[in-house]
Scaffold this motif. Structure first.
Motif, PDB file in Angstrom:
ATOM      1  N   SER A  47       0.830  -1.206   0.000  1.00 17.70           N
ATOM      2  CA  SER A  47       0.000   0.000   0.000  1.00 17.70           C
ATOM      3  C   SER A  47       0.867   1.259   0.000  1.00 17.70           C
ATOM      4  O   SER A  47       0.535   2.261  -0.648  1.00 17.70           O
ATOM      5  CB  SER A  47      -0.926   0.002   1.219  1.00 17.70           C
ATOM      6  N   GLY A 104     -12.091  -4.162   8.444  1.00 15.63           N
ATOM      7  CA  GLY A 104     -12.453  -3.511   7.182  1.00 15.63           C
ATOM      8  C   GLY A 104     -11.300  -2.708   6.605  1.00 15.63           C
ATOM      9  O   GLY A 104     -11.072  -2.729   5.388  1.00 15.63           O
ATOM     10  N   VAL A 105     -10.553  -2.015   7.464  1.00 12.39           N
ATOM     11  CA  VAL A 105      -9.393  -1.239   6.994  1.00 12.39           C
ATOM     12  C   VAL A 105      -8.341  -2.163   6.402  1.00 12.39           C
ATOM     13  O   VAL A 105      -7.795  -1.920   5.315  1.00 12.39           O
ATOM     14  CB  VAL A 105      -8.813  -0.395   8.140  1.00 12.39           C
ATOM     15  N   LEU A 107      -8.791  -5.180   5.289  1.00  9.94           N
ATOM     16  CA  LEU A 107      -9.316  -5.813   4.077  1.00  9.94           C
ATOM     17  C   LEU A 107      -9.187  -4.876   2.884  1.00  9.94           C
ATOM     18  O   LEU A 107      -8.781  -5.296   1.790  1.00  9.94           O
ATOM     19  CB  LEU A 107     -10.779  -6.215   4.278  1.00  9.94           C
ATOM     20  N   TYR A 108      -9.514  -3.607   3.100  1.00 10.03           N
ATOM     21  CA  TYR A 108      -9.372  -2.630   2.011  1.00 10.03           C
ATOM     22  C   TYR A 108      -7.917  -2.478   1.589  1.00 10.03           C
ATOM     23  O   TYR A 108      -7.600  -2.423   0.395  1.00 10.03           O
ATOM     24  CB  TYR A 108      -9.931  -1.276   2.462  1.00 10.03           C
ATOM     25  N   MET A 109      -7.003  -2.431   2.559  1.00 11.77           N
ATOM     26  CA  MET A 109      -5.579  -2.304   2.237  1.00 11.77           C
ATOM     27  C   MET A 109      -5.087  -3.536   1.472  1.00 11.77           C
ATOM     28  O   MET A 109      -4.280  -3.425   0.543  1.00 11.77           O
ATOM     29  CB  MET A 109      -4.773  -2.112   3.519  1.00 11.77           C
ATOM     30  N   VAL A 111      -6.916  -5.674  -0.441  1.00 11.34           N
ATOM     31  CA  VAL A 111      -7.483  -5.749  -1.788  1.00 11.34           C
ATOM     32  C   VAL A 111      -6.869  -4.695  -2.696  1.00 11.34           C
ATOM     33  O   VAL A 111      -6.526  -4.969  -3.862  1.00 11.34           O
ATOM     34  CB  VAL A 111      -9.020  -5.596  -1.723  1.00 11.34           C
ATOM     35  N   SER A 112      -6.706  -3.466  -2.190  1.00 11.97           N
ATOM     36  CA  SER A 112      -6.111  -2.409  -3.009  1.00 11.97           C
ATOM     37  C   SER A 112      -4.636  -2.678  -3.284  1.00 11.97           C
ATOM     38  O   SER A 112      -4.116  -2.277  -4.329  1.00 11.97           O
ATOM     39  CB  SER A 112      -6.265  -1.051  -2.314  1.00 11.97           C
ATOM     40  N   ASN A 115      -3.342  -4.891  -6.548  1.00 12.10           N
ATOM     41  CA  ASN A 115      -3.127  -4.315  -7.875  1.00 12.10           C
ATOM     42  C   ASN A 115      -1.631  -4.119  -8.116  1.00 12.10           C
ATOM     43  O   ASN A 115      -0.945  -3.444  -7.349  1.00 12.10           O
ATOM     44  CB  ASN A 115      -3.854  -2.979  -7.993  1.00 12.10           C
TER      45      ASN A 115
END
Length: 268
Positions: A47, A104-105, A107-109, A111-112, A115
């Motif tokens: 990230s 949630g934080v 998980l977002y980190m 998934v993002s 990429n």
């Protein structure tokens, strides 16, 4: 470090290797005195690098922007480390934050951060039509089924490490299984060629080949392409030569007819 090497186009040189050596020495000293080891924070590192990546703004319509480089500096990494140290003192306040928000934080980190990771990019390519594959090294230089095979073998190694880490009875052997990944990787040279491994897992892995022209796509010389025409079944002359001969005969016949008309007019 490996992610940074790819994003910075290897401009840092030996500095990245020096960081790995220093981390190894620090872990060695911590192991002697019973201190905690420095481990890789993969999600945070990915990230962090993604946030510092500079994307191109001048791209062809419909084409995805490309990474130009990374604003490599020490300020953001130092700030993150200081905030982690401060979070120890803020433990009573952090206990009031619901676990669902923290999950949630993260998980977002996670998934993002997927990429740009080549393993996940190749996994997504498995479920994508071949005509939509990007012009990168492991697509242009490696057959699709060979790329899928390499990805599956990587997934098997990842599954083994995850299983060892999750089972408490054998979790202590996790470092040994990590070391066993070295001979596991060396065995792949008996399955894949040297060029394929270079495009799949080497310095050229993930390189954009859209600007390169393949040899088979080069424009063939006109006369060379004409000589490559198929041969007619009734003659031994190439097809284009037969057509040229037919054109010449037609021209000669037309010229003779024209001369005959002029002679008849003069006679009259």
């Amino acid at each position: 470090e490996l992610i940074m090497m790819e994003k910075t186009k290897e401009k840092k040189g030996a500095g990245l290797h020096l960081d790995i050596v220093l981390l190894s020495l620090i872990n060695f000293i911590c192991g002697i005195f019973g201190g905690p080891w420095i481990c890789a924070a993969t999600v945070r590192a990915v990230s962090h690098v993604s946030a510092l990546t500079v994307m191109s703004t001048t791209s062809v319509p419909g084409e995805a922007p490309k990474s130009v480089g990374v604003r490599d500096q020490r300020i953001s990494a130092c700030t993150v480390s200081i905030l982690l140290l401060v979070s120890v003192a803020l433990a009573p306040a952090l206990n009031l934050v619901p676990f669902a928000i923290l999950f949630g934080v993260f998980l977002y980190m996670g998934v993002s951060g997927m990429n740009g990771v080549q393993f996940f990019d190749r996994v997504f390519l498995i479920f994508m039509p071949v005509k939509h594959h990007p012009p990168v090294s492991y697509v242009q230089k490696v057959r699709t089924w060979r790329m899928v095979l390499f990805t599956v073998l990587q997934a098997v190694g990842l599954a083994i490490l995850w299983t060892v880490k999750s089972v408490k009875s054998i979790a202590l052997a996790f470092p040994f299984f990590v070391v066993l990944m070295i001979p596991y990787r060396l065995l792949l040279k008996y399955i894949f060629t040297k060029e394929e491994l270079e495009m799949l897992d080497g310095a050229q892995a993930g390189k954009d080949l859209s600007g390169e022209k393949h040899e088979e796509e080069d424009d063939m010389d006109f006369y060379a392409s004409a000589a490559a025409c198929p041969i007619t079944p009734d003659t031994v002359a190439p097809l284009h030569r037969s057509l040229m001969g037919l054109v010449r005969q037609t021209t000669m016949v037309g010229f003779e007819l024209q001369n005959g008309d002029q002679t008849s007019k003069q006679t009259m």
